[in-house]
Design a protein around this motif. Structure first.
Motif, PDB file in Angstrom:
ATOM      1  N   GLY A   1      45.770  43.731  38.442  1.00  0.00           N
ATOM      2  CA  GLY A   1      44.417  43.248  38.706  1.00  0.00           C
ATOM      3  C   GLY A   1      44.117  42.022  37.884  1.00  0.00           C
ATOM      4  N   ILE A   2      43.190  41.215  38.387  1.00  0.00           N
ATOM      5  CA  ILE A   2      42.709  40.050  37.629  1.00  0.00           C
ATOM      6  C   ILE A   2      41.188  40.031  37.670  1.00  0.00           C
ATOM      7  CG2 ILE A   2      44.767  38.598  37.910  1.00  0.00           C
ATOM      8  CD1 ILE A   2      43.241  37.153  40.225  1.00  0.00           C
ATOM      9  N   PHE A   3      40.613  39.378  36.663  1.00  0.00           N
ATOM     10  CA  PHE A   3      39.161  39.279  36.550  1.00  0.00           C
ATOM     11  C   PHE A   3      38.833  37.846  36.134  1.00  0.00           C
ATOM     12  CE2 PHE A   3      35.252  41.294  34.215  1.00  0.00           C
ATOM     13  CZ  PHE A   3      34.403  40.599  35.063  1.00  0.00           C
TER      14      PHE A   3
ATOM     15  N   SER B   1      53.072  45.480  32.865  1.00  0.00           N
ATOM     16  CA  SER B   1      53.464  44.592  31.756  1.00  0.00           C
ATOM     17  C   SER B   1      52.445  44.539  30.626  1.00  0.00           C
ATOM     18  CB  SER B   1      53.721  43.176  32.283  1.00  0.00           C
ATOM     19  OG  SER B   1      52.574  42.706  32.970  1.00  0.00           O
ATOM     20  N   SER B   2      51.231  45.055  30.843  1.00  0.00           N
ATOM     21  CA  SER B   2      50.237  45.068  29.765  1.00  0.00           C
ATOM     22  C   SER B   2      49.135  46.078  30.069  1.00  0.00           C
ATOM     23  CB  SER B   2      49.631  43.667  29.549  1.00  0.00           C
ATOM     24  OG  SER B   2      48.956  43.233  30.699  1.00  0.00           O
ATOM     25  N   GLY B   3      48.300  46.300  29.053  1.00  0.00           N
ATOM     26  CA  GLY B   3      47.060  47.049  29.222  1.00  0.00           C
ATOM     27  C   GLY B   3      47.229  48.483  29.731  1.00  0.00           C
TER      28      GLY B   3
ATOM     29  N   VAL C   1      56.809  47.320  37.233  1.00  0.00           N
ATOM     30  CA  VAL C   1      56.704  46.167  38.140  1.00  0.00           C
ATOM     31  C   VAL C   1      55.599  45.230  37.651  1.00  0.00           C
ATOM     32  CG1 VAL C   1      56.260  45.446  40.525  1.00  0.00           C
ATOM     33  CG2 VAL C   1      57.418  47.636  40.077  1.00  0.00           C
ATOM     34  N   ALA C   2      55.880  43.939  37.586  1.00  0.00           N
ATOM     35  CA  ALA C   2      54.877  42.899  37.284  1.00  0.00           C
ATOM     36  C   ALA C   2      55.621  41.561  37.283  1.00  0.00           C
ATOM     37  CB  ALA C   2      54.179  43.137  35.946  1.00  0.00           C
ATOM     38  N   ARG C   3      54.887  40.477  36.927  1.00  0.00           N
ATOM     39  CA  ARG C   3      55.540  39.154  36.905  1.00  0.00           C
ATOM     40  C   ARG C   3      56.223  38.864  35.574  1.00  0.00           C
ATOM     41  NH1 ARG C   3      50.325  35.747  38.007  1.00  0.00           N
ATOM     42  NH2 ARG C   3      49.730  37.332  36.487  1.00  0.00           N
TER      43      ARG C   3
ATOM     44  N   ASP D   1      55.714  39.414  42.012  1.00  0.00           N
ATOM     45  CA  ASP D   1      54.352  38.871  42.070  1.00  0.00           C
ATOM     46  C   ASP D   1      53.687  39.479  43.310  1.00  0.00           C
ATOM     47  OD1 ASP D   1      52.076  37.309  42.626  1.00  0.00           O
ATOM     48  OD2 ASP D   1      52.996  35.532  41.734  1.00  0.00           O
ATOM     49  N   VAL D   2      52.536  40.110  43.145  1.00  0.00           N
ATOM     50  CA  VAL D   2      51.942  40.849  44.271  1.00  0.00           C
ATOM     51  C   VAL D   2      51.433  39.931  45.390  1.00  0.00           C
ATOM     52  CG1 VAL D   2      51.362  42.876  42.873  1.00  0.00           C
ATOM     53  CG2 VAL D   2      49.635  41.081  43.206  1.00  0.00           C
ATOM     54  N   HIS D   3      51.461  38.601  45.149  1.00  0.00           N
ATOM     55  CA  HIS D   3      51.189  37.678  46.263  1.00  0.00           C
ATOM     56  C   HIS D   3      52.280  37.797  47.331  1.00  0.00           C
ATOM     57  CE1 HIS D   3      48.813  35.675  43.090  1.00  0.00           C
ATOM     58  NE2 HIS D   3      48.061  35.251  44.090  1.00  0.00           N
TER      59      HIS D   3
HETATM   60  N1  LIG Z   1      40.063  46.486  31.073  1.00  0.00           N
HETATM   61  C1  LIG Z   1      38.981  46.995  31.673  1.00  0.00           C
HETATM   62  O1  LIG Z   1      37.882  47.076  31.080  1.00  0.00           O
HETATM   63  C2  LIG Z   1      39.086  47.481  33.081  1.00  0.00           C
HETATM   64  C3  LIG Z   1      37.983  48.174  33.609  1.00  0.00           C
HETATM   65  C4  LIG Z   1      38.048  48.644  34.920  1.00  0.00           C
HETATM   66  C5  LIG Z   1      39.193  48.439  35.661  1.00  0.00           C
HETATM   67  N2  LIG Z   1      40.245  47.755  35.129  1.00  0.00           N
HETATM   68  C6  LIG Z   1      41.402  47.536  35.980  1.00  0.00           C
HETATM   69  O2  LIG Z   1      42.552  48.064  35.351  1.00  0.00           O
HETATM   70  C7  LIG Z   1      43.720  47.402  35.872  1.00  0.00           C
HETATM   71  C8  LIG Z   1      44.603  46.993  34.702  1.00  0.00           C
HETATM   72  O3  LIG Z   1      43.919  45.973  33.960  1.00  0.00           O
HETATM   73  P1  LIG Z   1      44.011  45.837  32.380  1.00  0.00           P
HETATM   74  O4  LIG Z   1      42.647  45.972  31.847  1.00  0.00           O
HETATM   75  O5  LIG Z   1      45.083  46.720  31.864  1.00  0.00           O
HETATM   76  O6  LIG Z   1      44.385  44.299  32.244  1.00  0.00           O
HETATM   77  P2  LIG Z   1      45.728  43.516  31.897  1.00  0.00           P
HETATM   78  O7  LIG Z   1      46.260  43.951  30.589  1.00  0.00           O
HETATM   79  O8  LIG Z   1      45.365  42.095  32.084  1.00  0.00           O
HETATM   80  O9  LIG Z   1      46.772  43.991  33.014  1.00  0.00           O
HETATM   81  C9  LIG Z   1      46.793  43.432  34.286  1.00  0.00           C
HETATM   82  C10 LIG Z   1      48.112  43.748  34.935  1.00  0.00           C
HETATM   83  O10 LIG Z   1      48.072  43.177  36.266  1.00  0.00           O
HETATM   84  C11 LIG Z   1      49.293  42.495  36.472  1.00  0.00           C
HETATM   85  N3  LIG Z   1      49.134  41.402  37.425  1.00  0.00           N
HETATM   86  C12 LIG Z   1      48.186  40.443  37.439  1.00  0.00           C
HETATM   87  N4  LIG Z   1      48.449  39.562  38.418  1.00  0.00           N
HETATM   88  C13 LIG Z   1      49.586  39.975  39.023  1.00  0.00           C
HETATM   89  C14 LIG Z   1      50.388  39.466  40.073  1.00  0.00           C
HETATM   90  N5  LIG Z   1      50.075  38.327  40.732  1.00  0.00           N
HETATM   91  N6  LIG Z   1      51.495  40.146  40.434  1.00  0.00           N
HETATM   92  C15 LIG Z   1      51.832  41.311  39.789  1.00  0.00           C
HETATM   93  N7  LIG Z   1      51.109  41.850  38.797  1.00  0.00           N
HETATM   94  C16 LIG Z   1      50.016  41.169  38.410  1.00  0.00           C
HETATM   95  C17 LIG Z   1      49.662  41.941  35.101  1.00  0.00           C
HETATM   96  O11 LIG Z   1      51.060  41.675  35.063  1.00  0.00           O
HETATM   97  P3  LIG Z   1      51.718  40.189  35.050  1.00  0.00           P
HETATM   98  O12 LIG Z   1      50.704  39.228  34.518  1.00  0.00           O
HETATM   99  O13 LIG Z   1      52.918  40.348  34.169  1.00  0.00           O
HETATM  100  O14 LIG Z   1      52.096  39.945  36.462  1.00  0.00           O
HETATM  101  C18 LIG Z   1      49.304  43.113  34.206  1.00  0.00           C
HETATM  102  O15 LIG Z   1      50.372  44.016  34.138  1.00  0.00           O
HETATM  103  C19 LIG Z   1      43.191  46.228  36.697  1.00  0.00           C
HETATM  104  O16 LIG Z   1      43.196  46.584  38.064  1.00  0.00           O
HETATM  105  C20 LIG Z   1      41.759  46.088  36.223  1.00  0.00           C
HETATM  106  O17 LIG Z   1      40.939  45.494  37.211  1.00  0.00           O
HETATM  107  C21 LIG Z   1      40.230  47.276  33.852  1.00  0.00           C
END
Ligand SMILES: NC(=O)c1ccc[n+]([C@@H]2O[C@H](COP(=O)([O-])OP(=O)(O)OC[C@H]3O[C@@H](n4cnc5c(N)ncnc54)[C@H](OP(=O)(O)O)[C@@H]3O)[C@@H](O)[C@H]2O)c1
Length: 251
Positions: free
Chosen positions: A92-94, A13-15, A34-36, A63-65
């Motif tokens: 992923g979440i941070f 859904s993002s990123g 797939v996402a929420r 929701d991956v929970h």
């Molecule tokens: N950005 C960075 O600098 C960076 C660096 C290293 C690794 N990563 C990793 O890259 C991956 C993608 O992150 P991003 O940077 O693209 O951030 P993001 O835009 O915040 O994307 C996070 C994704 O995770 C999904 N998500 C979160 N909680 C969820 C849940 N409970 N159920 C299902 N989906 C869930 C969100 O979808 P919904 O909220 O719609 O559910 C969203 O699609 C993550 O694993 C992150 O740790 C990112």
């Protein structure tokens, strides 16, 4: 080089997940998103279907929970896509925490989304692909998993766990002809990093650039890679720093 025909992206859904799903569709794959967040998924579906052909993208809110829902949803996705040759876990979440905060709720939440959710989805992929002796399983870990830093404590731990799980999966599935890929990005411009104070160096890459690197490396069947690749030597040096010195560094 492998061209993917049927892919599922969890966290589309993002990123990075969104941009990777879009690029896979552009290169000819049918993708399950797939996402929420349903509106974000539907907007991406409309964009993909408008640009690359009707029915190219399918949406599944999840929701991956909800790990008990994964086996049935996984089967449904494979059926509705018409096949499956790539499963990418990008969710992923941070959660941000203050320097003196020790927050078990946040820690458990991070492990649940970043690790348990990945295991639930990738175990299903492992079962399917080990029977077909084909397929690629990938997940987005992070450079953050290389060391236990002061910042992002549970995030670092979750990515170290995910990296270890993926290595085990790779070692189990290599004999079955299944590729298991560990993706280790550095700083990428997404919602996740939007509020974070990042250093000026190393430079931050766009999510689009990250997706280009990811798809190219997945096609070449690289098993562990950094995004962008200049993070490889940085991670190497990070791992070499002795603990007593690393402890004094404010990173
Ligand atoms: N950005 C960075 O600098 C960076 C660096 C290293 C690794 N990563 C990793 O890259 C991956 C993608 O992150 P991003 O940077 O693209 O951030 P993001 O835009 O915040 O994307 C996070 C994704 O995770 C999904 N998500 C979160 N909680 C969820 C849940 N409970 N159920 C299902 N989906 C869930 C969100 O979808 P919904 O909220 O719609 O559910 C969203 O699609 C993550 O694993 C992150 O740790 C990112």
């Amino acid at each position: 080089m492998t061209a993917f025909h049927y892919a599922v992206v969890i966290g589309a859904s993002s990123g990075i997940g969104l941009e990777t799903a879009k690029l896979l569709a552009k290169q000819g794959a049918r993708v399950a998103l797939v996402a929420r967040r349903l509106p974000e998924l539907q907007a991406l579906q409309q964009q993909i279907n408008a640009e690359y052909g009707a029915d190219r993208a399918l949406v599944f809110q999840h929701d991956v929970h909800e790990i008990q829902a994964v086996p049935d949803l996984f089967q449904r996705i494979a059926h509705e896509l018409g096949g499956l040759d790539l499963v990418l876990y990008a969710s992923g979440i941070f959660p941000q925490s203050r320097p003196n905060e020790y927050n078990t709720h946040n820690d458990a939440e991070t492990i649940t989304v970043n690790v348990i959710g990945a295991m639930a989805w990738l175990n299903e992929a492992a079962q399917r692909f080990s029977q077909t002796h084909s397929g690629t399983i990938a997940a987005i870990s992070s450079v953050a998993g290389e060391r236990g830093r002061r910042m992002g404590v549970s995030y670092n731990a979750s990515k170290a766990a995910l990296t270890s799980y993926l290595e085990s999966l790779r070692n189990r599935l290599a004999v079955k002809g299944v590729s298991v890929v560990t993706i280790k990005p550095g700083y990428i411009q997404t919602d996740m990093t939007a509020g974070a104070k990042l250093p000026a160096f190393p430079p931050i890459a766009s999510a689009q650039r990250a997706a280009e690197i990811i798809v190219a490396k997945l096609q070449k069947k690289n098993t562990v890679f950094y995004v962008p690749s200049f993070w490889r030597p940085i991670a190497f040096i990070l791992r070499l720093i002795p603990s007593p010195i690393f402890r004094r560094m404010n990173i």
